[in-house]
Design a protein around this motif. Sequence first.
Motif: not given
Length: 546
Positions: A365-366, A412-415, A534-536, A428-430
């Motif tokens: 997770i990045w 800007p959200l994690p992947v 996380l849940e988006y 992707y979280e987004l």
Amino acid sequence: MTRSLWMALLLYVCCSSVSALDGTLIVANRSGGSISLIDLAAGVEIARVPIGPIIPHEVAVSPDGTKALAGEYGPEDDHGRHIVLIDVASASVEARIDLGPGSRPHSVLFLPDGRHAVATMQESDQLALVDLDTRSVVRTYPTGGRDGHMVRLSPDGSRAYVTSRGAEGTLSVIFLDQERAPVVIETGLGAEGLDVTADGGEIWVANRREETISVIDAESLEVVATLDSRPFSGRIEMGRDGYAIVPNGGGLQSPVPRFVRLWDVGSRTLVGEMPLPGEPYEGNFGALIHDGTAFVADPGEGLIQIYDLDGGLSNRRVLIDNHDAPDGMAWTPVRVNAMALAGLTGAQVASGRSSAEPPPDLTGIWNQDRGNWSIEDLPFTPEGREKQASKRAPDAVEACTVHYFGQTITGPLPVEILQRQNRATFLYELQHEVRRIFMDGRGHPEPLYPSVMGHSIGRWEGATLVVETAGLREGWFRPEGVPYTEQARVVERYTLNPAGDEIMVELVLSDPVYYTEPIEVTRRLTLMPDGEILEYGCAVSEYLYE
């Protein structure tokens, strides 16, 4: 790994050559979008290097035999712009060098120094001089012709000869080490295939649409003889033994019977001809002479054939069949490192990765940064500037419901990256978007229907994962205004640092509608050892980006 490849490796490792043929035959595969390396002693394809869906037509070998070059030519509706440098021993892509928009390289040749190359830029009627060490175009030369297609060099590398198929058909003489305009010589309609005699004294040009071969004197730069040829002869290949072979075939809706013709170069006389097997085919043929042997690649039949030149075109035999539209060929004494290949799986061989070292593992997770975008300096076309100026802030509903590929992969959200042998999956979280990157050697499908995330294919270049994405719906890369159209192409290069906690990403966005040149951006992914996707959630009172 296939049984035939294992047998080839066994022959390579355990046996000396028992054939008059030795070394490696390198073949450009039109429909396969790849380069094949065929071990001639074993008589089998030992490795295949995918170079992408932009199909190659020709291939060349460096003077020392260690490197090969091919150009991204492409179909009429998807022109290429890169030349691809290949390391022969490891059967791997060493570099992809961008010639810029309006290039469409067909033929690429090493100069005698091995450090430079020339490439035809058919779309812009120029010849590029490329520094292979710096991976850059040093300069370009106008050809003075139209539809410049193939190139050959004088023995000392001071001149380049380029055939131009358009208009009346011409040969351009380009002086690489002089500030001098090209000399353009009319030869005949459809001037295409050409070669230079071993002493550099003559250039032969096949006029594909005139059934003639023009012989040009290199000193006077005049046509000194015209030879009769068969219809649609598009290749000439000369050997050091004084012979030239000229295959013919083509005709679009009216294909013609196909032959291989053998010429005595010194006397300019036809020695003989042999019919090619199979039905008439509208395409062309690759041709190569090495050590008294002629190789002819037949893309229509999927064959690579061999002819002995002693006594004419005798003892025809098939080297490879059921191949992916083989075309241009080259020979090198360097053989693929079979011991390295022996450590690979079949999928790794198919994908062109040829080191026994496994690829880096990007699983994790990045956290993403947005990159070093400089909106003010973007090279907009008038259409792109107008589109950028129309950008407005999204309303609350749009901020939660409308998303694009560009904003997703640079948000800007994690992947989370899940890496497998033949595929990488980016979660992707987004917007909970999913991206699948196919790494099994496939190209983009045809037709390619636009979608939000497009179609992504990947390959390893050493320790770097290279991802090419096409088939995108029109969208935006940045909320402040970096638009792209359905013609956009995105190339990303993911390189893991030695510590394994950071990935450098080099992103190149190409879109001829909105930008005059590619946009290059550097981004960074930072490992989140204890992170989670996380849940988006997005309420209409919030904006996607603030």
